[in-house]
Design an enzyme around this catalytic site. Sequence first.
Site, PDB file in Angstrom:
ATOM      1  N   LYS A   1       1.343  -1.432  -0.092  1.00 44.90           N
ATOM      2  CA  LYS A   1       0.168   0.316  -0.147  1.00 44.90           C
ATOM      3  C   LYS A   1       1.088   0.971  -0.423  1.00 44.90           C
ATOM      4  O   LYS A   1       1.085   1.764  -0.622  1.00 44.90           O
ATOM      5  CB  LYS A   1      -1.233   0.417   1.498  1.00 44.90           C
ATOM      6  CG  LYS A   1      -1.853   1.182   1.270  1.00 44.90           C
ATOM      7  CD  LYS A   1      -2.581   1.443   2.509  1.00 44.90           C
ATOM      8  CE  LYS A   1      -1.730   2.055   3.383  1.00 44.90           C
ATOM      9  NZ  LYS A   1      -2.332   2.925   4.739  1.00 44.90           N
TER      10      LYS A   1
ATOM     11  N   ASP B   1      -6.680   0.873   0.613  1.00 44.89           N
ATOM     12  CA  ASP B   1      -6.238   1.067   2.268  1.00 44.89           C
ATOM     13  C   ASP B   1      -8.300   0.704   1.989  1.00 44.89           C
ATOM     14  O   ASP B   1      -8.380   0.106   1.671  1.00 44.89           O
ATOM     15  CB  ASP B   1      -5.910   2.320   2.011  1.00 44.89           C
ATOM     16  CG  ASP B   1      -7.666   3.541   1.487  1.00 44.89           C
ATOM     17  OD1 ASP B   1      -8.149   3.042   1.000  1.00 44.89           O
ATOM     18  OD2 ASP B   1      -6.703   4.002   0.930  1.00 44.89           O
TER      19      ASP B   1
END
Length: 211
Positions: A122, A140
Amino acid sequence: MKSKAAVKRILSALDNLYPWDGRCFLEYETPWQLLFATILSAQCTDARVNLVTRVLFVQFSSLNDFAEADISLLEEAVRPTGFFNMKAKHIQDTAKRLLEVHNGELPSDIESLTALPGVGRKTANVVRGHIFDIPSVTVDTHVKRLSFRLGLTEHTDPVKIEFELMRILPKKHWIRINQQLISHGRSVCKARRPLCEKCTLRHDCERPAYV
């Protein structure tokens, strides 16, 4: 499996609601500042991270400052973001590695980025998208939740969701989808009380309300 027509409708609606302007919700001036801000954003809001980094990046204005910092001072500086002991250590160790291995420059490849302490896919994809303009899907909590509700994925694992979205979305949407789903997740498709009756995407939503 979501149809191509449905995916196209969803992307068109998101483009109309949240036109892509290339902005990032985290404030930064240098590539490594975005990297550190993203590390701090784990389990913390972007707004709080920005409040912290406005002071942090003045107090520690270079990679050398972070690498040589008294760890207790660094911990205190990032305390408001939560998990401050771990985050301070990751940031300091990453600063050292960037200086020792990468001559103070941020690498752009996913392997080198995820080899940095505290940097997962991420965080790496945020940097790749915003710093290097490399098409990357950042998953996310908002992207995970909305992708599942909209039926864009059946997965709950962030890495599997990332690859699923890469498969079904046009490359030009890979970077922007994160910002658009974050915006929609904050304003409409909230985690606890989604405003389904106000949602422009409700006709393509497969798991409305509280799912």
